[in-house]
Write a protein that holds these residues in place. Structure first.
Motif, short mmCIF file in Angstrom:
data_model
loop_
_atom_site.label_atom_id
_atom_site.label_comp_id
_atom_site.label_asym_id
_atom_site.label_seq_id
_atom_site.Cartn_x
_atom_site.Cartn_y
_atom_site.Cartn_z
N ASN A 47 0.84 -1.22 0.00
CA ASN A 47 0.00 0.00 0.00
C ASN A 47 0.86 1.26 0.00
O ASN A 47 0.65 2.20 0.77
CB ASN A 47 -0.95 0.01 1.21
CG ASN A 47 -1.84 -1.21 1.25
OD1 ASN A 47 -2.33 -1.67 0.21
ND2 ASN A 47 -2.04 -1.78 2.44
N LYS A 48 1.84 1.25 -0.91
CA LYS A 48 2.87 2.29 -0.92
C LYS A 48 2.29 3.69 -1.12
O LYS A 48 2.63 4.61 -0.35
CB LYS A 48 3.88 1.98 -2.04
CG LYS A 48 4.95 3.03 -2.24
CD LYS A 48 5.91 2.62 -3.36
CE LYS A 48 5.20 2.46 -4.69
NZ LYS A 48 6.12 2.05 -5.76
N GLN A 49 1.46 3.87 -2.10
CA GLN A 49 0.96 5.21 -2.41
C GLN A 49 0.15 5.78 -1.26
O GLN A 49 0.29 6.96 -0.90
CB GLN A 49 0.13 5.18 -3.70
CG GLN A 49 0.95 4.93 -4.96
CD GLN A 49 2.13 5.88 -5.09
OE1 GLN A 49 2.03 7.08 -4.83
NE2 GLN A 49 3.28 5.33 -5.48
N GLN A 50 -0.67 4.95 -0.65
CA GLN A 50 -1.46 5.40 0.49
C GLN A 50 -0.55 5.82 1.64
O GLN A 50 -0.77 6.86 2.28
CB GLN A 50 -2.39 4.27 0.94
CG GLN A 50 -3.26 4.62 2.14
CD GLN A 50 -4.13 3.43 2.55
OE1 GLN A 50 -4.38 2.51 1.78
NE2 GLN A 50 -4.58 3.45 3.79
N GLY A 51 0.49 5.04 1.88
CA GLY A 51 1.42 5.36 2.95
C GLY A 51 2.20 6.63 2.69
O GLY A 51 2.37 7.47 3.59
N LEU A 52 2.68 6.81 1.47
CA LEU A 52 3.44 8.01 1.13
C LEU A 52 2.58 9.26 1.23
O LEU A 52 3.04 10.32 1.66
CB LEU A 52 4.04 7.88 -0.27
CG LEU A 52 5.07 6.75 -0.47
CD1 LEU A 52 5.59 6.75 -1.91
CD2 LEU A 52 6.23 6.88 0.51
N GLN A 53 1.32 9.13 0.84
CA GLN A 53 0.40 10.27 0.94
C GLN A 53 0.18 10.66 2.40
O GLN A 53 0.11 11.85 2.74
CB GLN A 53 -0.92 9.92 0.26
CG GLN A 53 -0.84 9.86 -1.26
CD GLN A 53 -2.10 9.30 -1.90
OE1 GLN A 53 -3.10 9.05 -1.24
NE2 GLN A 53 -2.05 9.08 -3.22
N GLU A 54 0.09 9.66 3.28
CA GLU A 54 -0.09 9.96 4.70
C GLU A 54 1.14 10.65 5.27
O GLU A 54 1.02 11.61 6.05
CB GLU A 54 -0.39 8.68 5.47
CG GLU A 54 -0.68 8.93 6.95
CD GLU A 54 -0.98 7.67 7.73
OE1 GLU A 54 -1.17 7.78 8.96
OE2 GLU A 54 -1.02 6.57 7.13
N ILE A 55 2.32 10.17 4.89
CA ILE A 55 3.56 10.83 5.34
C ILE A 55 3.59 12.27 4.88
O ILE A 55 3.89 13.19 5.65
CB ILE A 55 4.79 10.06 4.83
CG1 ILE A 55 4.88 8.67 5.45
CG2 ILE A 55 6.08 10.84 5.14
CD1 ILE A 55 5.91 7.77 4.79
N GLN A 56 3.28 12.48 3.62
CA GLN A 56 3.29 13.83 3.04
C GLN A 56 2.31 14.74 3.78
O GLN A 56 2.61 15.89 4.10
CB GLN A 56 2.92 13.77 1.56
CG GLN A 56 2.92 15.11 0.84
CD GLN A 56 4.32 15.65 0.61
OE1 GLN A 56 5.08 15.08 -0.16
NE2 GLN A 56 4.66 16.74 1.28
#
Length: 446
Positions: free
Chosen positions: A271-280
């Motif tokens: 779930n890379k994209q979801q995780g990166l969006q949350e970090i951002q």
């Protein structure tokens, strides 16, 4: 107030050996039973520490564990004098004996999880030793690790120490190897990224099939609670089970972060994209955040494991320049070296790579990032650290002389059962605690 990221490297212990104990760690298994050189390994580690000190970094030393762990053998039913216990175990249960001789505490990325005061509710630096329950040889470490950390960071006004999580696989915790902090500045609140391999209480969730997932979501959440972190400054992201099954036993084998940079392989996360969006979303909007993603076409997962491209240190030098501290294996691999050379020419904060020879560690399954525990400290906290553990010209010379005096040049599996080795190790460690002013942190001293 200014803050620094200090690195505390594990001092390689006198029984450094290649026992091949770590299922899921390809390098460790590939070099099992080879001769090791404890002296060379310790001196290589000290050279790396001194080099970072010379670059202007705050660099400290974390003492090794006592090995062989005779107390563990007594708990398992071996009796008699220390020498008799060692010889019984070596003859009757060689697999157990190799485990209690492990020098794995050198990899201090697994020593603990650390949250800086800028992130925590009480404004203190929090430490939780990792329980390392997935591997018997590593599960022997947390009590002594806790004592050593408390002797290094003793000021209760600035530091808070927690007991390691319950000794059960449901709360398997591997420490900072699965934890990354991103921030715009070390002194300001950041986002703490906890990477886990599986859910402990929900077997319906996806998990690796070949190799164990050592970190659970529940363990990561527990550490975050202990440290007084909030939903606003934490992200929990699952490691890709497929890369765990390829030998990526910790997140720091496939990703590394520092300040406003997360450097990772495209297959690192589920779930890379979801995780990166949350970090951002949770990261400070006043500073740009750089996601540097390495594709399979640029570097395969297998080559990343072989060279430990991501098990590198990503640091900011005192002049602000961000550099990668990489093992010479990255320099010797044509494709990885080409990638790193090109990376430094791109429009990212990473401007240089410095290569270090840590082959004794690499052969046992740990690169530069495994060898260090990162501790963000403001000026008051830095002043409160036990000064005897901080690298200097004097300490470097003293520790080199100490290693040359006490360590063996060559060690085989058969040598581990030599009662003299235990005597040599205890003599060395007793002297070390005086050099580093740690007090009585080892069981044989208490």
């Amino acid at each position: 107030m200014q803050a620094y990221e200090a690195n505390f490297d594990g001092l390689v212990g006198p029984t450094h050996n290649y026992a091949g104990l770590s299922l899921g760690n390809v390098a460790s298994l590939n070099n099992a039973r080879n001769y090791s050189s404890p002296k060379q390994a310790a001196l290589q580690g000290l050279q790396k520490m001194k080099a970072l000190h010379d670059l202007g970094m705050v660099q400290g030393v974390l003492a090794p564990q006592e090995r062989p762990d005779v107390n563990a053998l007594r708990r398992l039913g071996f009796t008699g004098s220390d020498a008799q216990v060692m010889q019984q175990a070596a003859q009757q249960a060689p697999e157990i004996y190799r485990a209690v001789c492990s020098a794995s505490s050198m990899w201090t990325a697994n020593a603990a999880t650390v949250s800086p005061s800028a992130d925590t509710a009480d404004g203190k630096v929090h430490f939780t030793p990792a329980n390392l329950t997935n591997k018997f040889h590593r599960s022997l470490e947390p009590i002594t690790t806790g004592r050593i950390l408390q002797a290094m960071f003793a000021d209760n006004a600035h530091f808070k120490h927690h007991q390691h999580l319950p000794d059960n696989d449901h709360f398997g915790d591997e420490g900072a190897a699965n934890h990354t902090r991103l921030c715009s500045d070390y002194a300001t609140s950041g986002v703490e990224l906890f990477v886990y391999g599986r859910y402990a209480f929900d077997s319906s969730k996806v998990a690796p099939q070949r190799f164990p997932a050592r970190q659970t979501l529940e363990a990561s959440q527990a550490v975050a609670r202990l440290h007084g972190l909030t939903e606003a400054n934490t992200v929990f992201l699952q490691q890709n089970p497929a890369v765990i099954d390829q030998g990526v036993f910790h997140n720091d084998v496939i990703a590394v972060g520092n300040r406003n940079v997360l450097f990772f392989h495209e297959e690192a996360f589920l779930n890379k994209q979801q995780g990166l969006q949350e970090i951002q979303r949770k990261f400070s909007e006043s500073s740009p955040l750089h996601f540097i993603e390495v594709s399979n076409q640029q570097v395969s997962v297998a080559d990343a494991i072989k060279t430990y491209l991501f098990n590198t240190q990503l640091i900011n030098l005192p002049d602000g320049q961000m550099v990668i501290i990489a093992p010479t294996e990255c320099q010797e691999h044509q494709g990885v070296y080409r990638y790193l050379t090109e990376l430094c020419q791109q429009n990212t904060p990473i401007k240089a790579v410095k290569y270090f020879d840590v082959k004794q560690s690499m052969q046992n399954g740990g690169g530069p990032a495994c060898l260090r525990l990162r501790v963000v400290l403001n000026e008051q906290e830095r002043a409160a650290v036990n000064p005897a553990v901080l690298m200097s010209e004097t300490l470097f010379a003293t520790l080199n002389a100490w290693v040359n005096k006490h360590y063996r040049d060559r060690l085989s599996e058969a040598d581990l059962a030599d009662p003299l080795l235990l005597q040599e190790s205890r003599t060395a460690l007793d002297e070390l605690t005086q050099i580093l002013k740690l007090g009585s942190v080892y069981s044989f001293q208490r």
